[in-house]
Design a protein around this motif. Sequence first.
Motif, short mmCIF file in Angstrom:
data_model
loop_
_atom_site.label_atom_id
_atom_site.label_comp_id
_atom_site.label_asym_id
_atom_site.label_seq_id
_atom_site.Cartn_x
_atom_site.Cartn_y
_atom_site.Cartn_z
N SER A 79 14.96 4.19 9.18
CA SER A 79 14.84 5.48 9.85
C SER A 79 14.06 6.48 9.01
N ILE A 80 14.32 6.49 7.72
CA ILE A 80 13.67 7.47 6.83
C ILE A 80 12.19 7.17 6.64
N ILE A 81 11.82 5.88 6.51
CA ILE A 81 10.43 5.57 6.16
C ILE A 81 9.50 5.53 7.38
N GLN A 82 10.04 5.39 8.59
CA GLN A 82 9.17 5.22 9.75
C GLN A 82 8.12 6.32 9.92
N PRO A 83 8.48 7.61 9.78
CA PRO A 83 7.46 8.65 9.95
C PRO A 83 6.36 8.61 8.89
N SER A 84 6.62 7.93 7.77
CA SER A 84 5.66 7.89 6.67
C SER A 84 4.86 6.59 6.61
N ARG A 85 5.14 5.64 7.48
CA ARG A 85 4.44 4.36 7.47
C ARG A 85 2.92 4.59 7.49
N GLY A 86 2.22 3.87 6.63
CA GLY A 86 0.76 3.98 6.58
C GLY A 86 0.24 5.01 5.61
N GLN A 87 1.12 5.81 5.02
CA GLN A 87 0.67 6.83 4.08
C GLN A 87 0.23 6.19 2.77
N GLY A 88 -0.62 6.90 2.03
CA GLY A 88 -1.17 6.39 0.78
C GLY A 88 -2.48 5.67 1.01
N ARG A 89 -3.07 5.22 -0.07
CA ARG A 89 -4.38 4.57 -0.02
C ARG A 89 -4.29 3.17 -0.60
N VAL A 90 -4.78 2.18 0.13
CA VAL A 90 -4.76 0.82 -0.40
C VAL A 90 -5.71 0.70 -1.58
N ALA A 91 -5.49 -0.30 -2.42
CA ALA A 91 -6.30 -0.49 -3.64
C ALA A 91 -7.66 -1.07 -3.27
N ASP A 92 -8.56 -0.21 -2.80
CA ASP A 92 -9.84 -0.67 -2.30
C ASP A 92 -10.85 -1.00 -3.40
#
Length: 312
Positions: free
Chosen positions: A17-30
């Motif tokens: 429940s806590i992490i769902q709104p934040s899913r996808g945040q941050g930057r992958v190690a491109d």
Amino acid sequence: MSSRPMDWENVLNEIDSIIQPSRGQGRVADYIPALATVDPMKFGLAVALGDGNVHTLGDADEYFSIQSISKVFTLSMVLRKVGDELWESVGREPSGSPFNSIVQLELEGGIPRNPLINAGAIVVTDHLVQQQGADATIAELIERMRTLASDSAIHVDQAVAYSESEAGSRNRALAYFLKSFGNLRSPVEETLKAYFSHCAIAMNCRQLARAALFLAFDGTDPISGIQMVSSKACRRVNAVMMTCGHYDNSGDFTYRIGLPGKSGVGGGILVVAPGNGAIAVWSPGLNEAGTSEVGSLALETLVRQTGWSVFV
């Protein structure tokens, strides 16, 4: 740290429940081409307990590149093989600098601050390579992790290892700096072959948490009874993870989570709850320091729900 009955369904539901709104945040190690295409929406978590039970959430069975988390396992290997001799060539202090800083290494005479930054992990790898070469070192490490996880599917992702090597100019620079100060004894490319390979180990959260259980129980795997490292060495590994496991984000991670941990730029984080178990979380989006943003949030929620902390 005492163990008490836990409503794991409730704990995991709260994390979800806590992490769902934040899913996808941050930057992958491109900056590592093979990691640039990983879906940032992925999220997995596994909690392995001393009684053999494993509780999972999300993409806990999907393989990912553990990257720098492998340094925890090579550190435990080298402490078993050479003991405190290691500390003559690598320090035990937080770096306060990016994980691949070359300036600090030059200023401090080729002695890396700790074994979990890149330069320090290269020195650790070199100690292993000195004894048996790169191929045998990786073969032993993989066999060790397969035994701990009771899973023969753990492997080196050769595409990621190749990608790391191709994009590895900074790590080569660090290795040659170490060599120039006499703190690397094997041929640079032999040591880096092993280094890039162990960073490219592919595992899932379930396997990773299970493989790290020995660190939660004084160096002995509680399921098999096999002693992987001495009690003293186990405490050394956990101490270094606590203070240095997240580069220049280590202080904030300790403040928020309060458990020894190690992050990797593949989006994984391994955390040890002494006397209770090990937790592995994976979410590819990273904060500026290279630690999984959503993974950290999940762990913060988990320790709040469980009460696990070394500061209790």
